[in-house]
Design a protein around this motif. Structure first.
Motif, short mmCIF file in Angstrom:
data_model
loop_
_atom_site.label_atom_id
_atom_site.label_comp_id
_atom_site.label_asym_id
_atom_site.label_seq_id
_atom_site.Cartn_x
_atom_site.Cartn_y
_atom_site.Cartn_z
N PRO A 111 -1.07 -0.58 -1.14
CA PRO A 111 -2.26 -1.27 -1.64
C PRO A 111 -2.09 -2.78 -1.57
CG PRO A 111 -0.94 -0.47 -3.48
CD PRO A 111 -0.30 0.06 -2.23
N VAL A 112 -3.20 -3.49 -1.59
CA VAL A 112 -3.17 -4.95 -1.51
C VAL A 112 -2.95 -5.50 -2.92
CG1 VAL A 112 -4.40 -7.02 -0.79
CG2 VAL A 112 -4.74 -4.87 0.46
N TRP A 113 -1.78 -6.09 -3.14
CA TRP A 113 -1.33 -6.44 -4.49
C TRP A 113 -2.23 -7.45 -5.20
CZ3 TRP A 113 0.24 -11.36 -6.10
CH2 TRP A 113 0.37 -12.32 -5.09
N ASN A 114 -2.87 -8.35 -4.44
CA ASN A 114 -3.68 -9.39 -5.08
C ASN A 114 -5.18 -9.15 -4.95
OD1 ASN A 114 -3.37 -9.86 -2.36
ND2 ASN A 114 -3.02 -12.06 -2.54
N LEU A 115 -5.57 -7.87 -4.76
CA LEU A 115 -6.96 -7.45 -4.91
C LEU A 115 -7.05 -6.61 -6.18
CD1 LEU A 115 -8.06 -6.35 -1.31
CD2 LEU A 115 -8.81 -8.38 -2.57
N PRO A 116 -8.25 -6.46 -6.77
CA PRO A 116 -8.37 -5.67 -8.00
C PRO A 116 -7.89 -4.23 -7.80
CG PRO A 116 -10.36 -6.98 -7.65
CD PRO A 116 -9.53 -7.11 -6.40
N LEU A 117 -7.41 -3.65 -8.89
CA LEU A 117 -6.90 -2.28 -8.86
C LEU A 117 -7.93 -1.31 -8.28
CD1 LEU A 117 -4.67 -0.23 -9.71
CD2 LEU A 117 -5.82 -0.09 -11.94
N LYS A 118 -9.20 -1.47 -8.69
CA LYS A 118 -10.25 -0.55 -8.26
C LYS A 118 -11.06 -1.07 -7.07
CE LYS A 118 -9.25 2.51 -11.35
NZ LYS A 118 -8.64 3.81 -10.92
N VAL A 159 -3.30 10.91 -0.69
CA VAL A 159 -3.53 11.87 -1.77
C VAL A 159 -2.56 13.04 -1.69
CG1 VAL A 159 -5.28 13.22 -0.54
CG2 VAL A 159 -5.35 13.08 -3.03
N ASP A 160 -2.11 13.38 -0.47
CA ASP A 160 -1.16 14.48 -0.31
C ASP A 160 0.22 14.12 -0.85
OD1 ASP A 160 -1.05 12.60 1.84
OD2 ASP A 160 0.21 13.99 2.99
N LEU A 161 0.51 12.81 -0.93
CA LEU A 161 1.79 12.35 -1.47
C LEU A 161 1.73 12.12 -2.98
CD1 LEU A 161 2.62 9.69 1.27
CD2 LEU A 161 3.47 12.04 1.14
N LYS A 162 0.54 12.35 -3.56
CA LYS A 162 0.32 12.14 -5.00
C LYS A 162 0.48 10.67 -5.39
CE LYS A 162 0.20 16.63 -4.89
NZ LYS A 162 -1.07 17.28 -4.56
N ASP A 163 0.24 9.77 -4.46
CA ASP A 163 0.31 8.35 -4.79
C ASP A 163 -0.87 7.95 -5.66
OD1 ASP A 163 2.60 8.01 -3.38
OD2 ASP A 163 1.72 6.90 -1.71
N VAL A 164 -0.60 7.10 -6.64
CA VAL A 164 -1.63 6.58 -7.54
C VAL A 164 -1.42 5.09 -7.70
CG1 VAL A 164 -2.63 6.68 -9.85
CG2 VAL A 164 -1.74 8.78 -8.81
N ASN A 165 -2.46 4.30 -7.46
CA ASN A 165 -2.37 2.86 -7.65
C ASN A 165 -2.26 2.54 -9.13
OD1 ASN A 165 -2.72 2.52 -4.89
ND2 ASN A 165 -4.93 2.27 -5.05
N MET A 166 -1.50 1.49 -9.43
CA MET A 166 -1.34 1.09 -10.82
C MET A 166 -0.98 -0.39 -10.88
SD MET A 166 2.21 3.23 -11.39
CE MET A 166 1.68 3.65 -13.00
N LEU A 167 -1.16 -0.97 -12.06
CA LEU A 167 -0.78 -2.37 -12.24
C LEU A 167 0.73 -2.49 -12.34
CD1 LEU A 167 -3.50 -3.56 -14.80
CD2 LEU A 167 -3.48 -3.86 -12.32
N ASP A 168 1.25 -3.53 -11.73
CA ASP A 168 2.69 -3.78 -11.74
C ASP A 168 3.04 -4.56 -13.02
OD1 ASP A 168 5.29 -4.55 -11.36
OD2 ASP A 168 5.01 -5.33 -9.34
#
Length: 502
Positions: free
Chosen positions: A209-216, A228-237
């Motif tokens: 994900p692009v770190w300096n764009l909004p989470l959503k 989605v097959d890897l169960k990756d979920v974006n989150m705040l660092d």
């Protein structure tokens, strides 16, 4: 026409500068490449204007300083895992990548087989590589990796795995896909470098994900949909925020692993890590190349819809689970999207229903709709002569060449001859012409038929078209359409009850 929303040159300039800074501040840098090093079609779709080979071109400017290690998980070779965008297995993709890297003048140091367990198919692949002059290494599974730091650093950890001799200051570690062991390879190399008294460091070439764009932001949601097959979920660092007071986006695997990675690096090097967050480890200047956020947002939303079709199809084929389906549906709802927001979808379905009623047939009608780059949507359906893919392509070429729909591009006698060959000599139970067969016939006819020649000259204009099929395509048609540069989706319905030909 697609609205350009990304400046590849500007992005490459910034990304290159940040990588060079990492290289200049290290005797040797192991650079893990997240995502595709070459042929990054996801990035191309969500960032209109992005060059899918941009990362490779950037690396080519550093080729005198670089060499490549290709990692591939043994289990992916053994079970013949397919790379979806090219329709080839991971072992074949490794061969393709070696050829591609060599064409750019960047030396491939070796291929590393990770989590090797003497698998028969893996042994055959290793022999093929070695007999072709490619160096091959193997790494075994380390018990306790990645959480048991003491075991990893101990004699039964990195110490028992091969050290790959390298000679360049920049060592790129890449792979055909996720889960290939790139990070473990980099850490293994660091361990052996320091054991030999050499200074070395680690960094990650990030795209999403692009770190300096909004989470959503849709571009980040599109990445989550792609993995989605890897169960990756974006989150705040949170580590980044605590260290710098700056909001940054990362994803669960990197965030969860960061404390362990940091500790491993500190144990290996014997000094405090320069990294205070997982975002610190990455080099990601994607945002700098975005020139039209509206265009990127729309492209990303379309990618989310495409991915939802892909997950449904994988579920139908038995390669995706219900959790992935639910997660994908939640993302659609979160973005307020529905599948019919993809323009060719509703047109293809409505035409299929119309044909079904006209023929008074209860069987599902195979229809394809192609949205051309100029916005026009052309349809085609399966007939006794050709399948829906071939029909939609020939109709699209006619439209682009302004040829009347009443004019035959190909003489019926030619098409019937091909059908007879398939049916009588090749013993095929499917006599209808596929997209590939139609294109070959058109290419031959173009030599003597001016009308066919005019249509043939339009093939390049199909690139970046959007298409939807009301049925699942067979592998041959799917790959032909992708090679034409058409982005294809389809409803998760098999065209017949014939298990083999489906």
């Amino acid at each position: 026409m697609t609205t350009i929303g990304f400046d590849t040159e500007k992005y490459l300039k910034e990304q290159s500068a940040y990588i060079l800074d990492r290289v200049d501040n290290s005797e040797k840098l192991y650079l893990e490449f997240g995502g595709k090093l070459i042929g990054d079609k996801h990035a191309k779709r969500v960032l209109p204007g992005f060059d899918e080979d941009a990362k490779m071109k950037l690396l080519a400017t550093l080729k005198d300083k670089s060499e490549i290690i290709i990692c591939v998980y043994a289990g992916d070779i053994e079970r013949n895992k397919i790379r979806g965008d090219y329709g080839i297995t991971y072992d074949h993709d490794v061969l393709r990548l070696i050829d591609e890297y060599r064409a750019y003048g960047i030396p491939v140091n070796s291929v590393l087989i990770t989590r090797y367990q003497e698998q028969p198919n893996v042994n055959i692949f290793m022999s093929k590589l070695e007999r072709s002059g490619v160096k091959v290494h193997t790494h075994r599974t380390i018990e306790g990796y990645p959480t048991n730091v003491e075991a990893i650093i101990g004699e039964n950890g990195f110490a028992k795995n091969t050290y790959i001799e390298t000679t360049k200051p920049l060592v790129v570690v890449t792979a055909p896909g996720a889960g290939s062991g790139k990070l473990a390879t980099c850490l293994n190399q660091l361990y052996h470098e320091y054991a030999r008294g050499n200074e070395a460091s680690y960094a990650k070439f990030e795209t999403f994900p692009v770190w300096n764009l909004p989470l959503k932001h849709p571009i980040n949601i599109a990445y989550e949909a792609a993995t989605v097959d890897l169960k990756d979920v974006n989150m705040l660092d949170n580590y980044h925020f605590e260290a710098y007071g700056e909001v940054a986006v990362n994803y669960n695997r990197d965030t969860e692993m960061f404390p362990v990675i940091k500790r491993i690096i500190e144990k290996i090097s014997g000094k405090a890590s320069v990294y205070q967050s997982p975002t610190d480890m990455g080099v990601n200047r994607i945002k700098s190349g975005i020139t039209d956020d509206k265009a990127v947002v729309e492209a990303s939303k379309q990618e989310i819809i495409r991915r939802s079709f892909s997950v449904e199809n994988d579920y139908k084929k038995g390669t995706a689970d219900e959790e992935s389906m639910r997660h994908m549906q939640l993302m659609l709802e979160e973005m307020n999207l529905k599948k019919e927001d993809r323009k060719p979808v509703l047109i293809a379905r409505e035409y299929a229903e119309k044909v079904q009623k006209k023929l008074d047939d209860s069987n599902l009608q195979a229809v394809m709709a192609i949205e051309l780059p100029n916005g026009e949507v052309i349809t085609g359906r399966t007939t006794s002569l050709m399948d829906a893919s071939a029909a939609a392509i020939v109709n699209s070429l006619k439209s682009l060449a302004h040829i009347s729909d009443q004019i035959d591009l190909l003489a019926p006698m030619i098409l019937e001859t091909i059908q007879n060959l398939k049916k009588d000599e090749l013993q095929s139970k499917v006599a209808t012409l596929s997209a590939n067969e139609l294109l070959i016939a058109l290419a031959i006819s173009a030599v003597t038929n001016p009308t066919a020649s005019l249509a043939y000259q339009q093939i390049g204009k199909l690139k970046d078209a959007q298409a939807h099929s009301t049925v699942i395509l067979n592998t041959e048609n799917e790959q032909t359409i992708k090679m034409l540069g058409i982005d294809i989706t389809n409803d998760p319905i098999y065209p017949t009850d014939n298990l083999y030909y489906n």
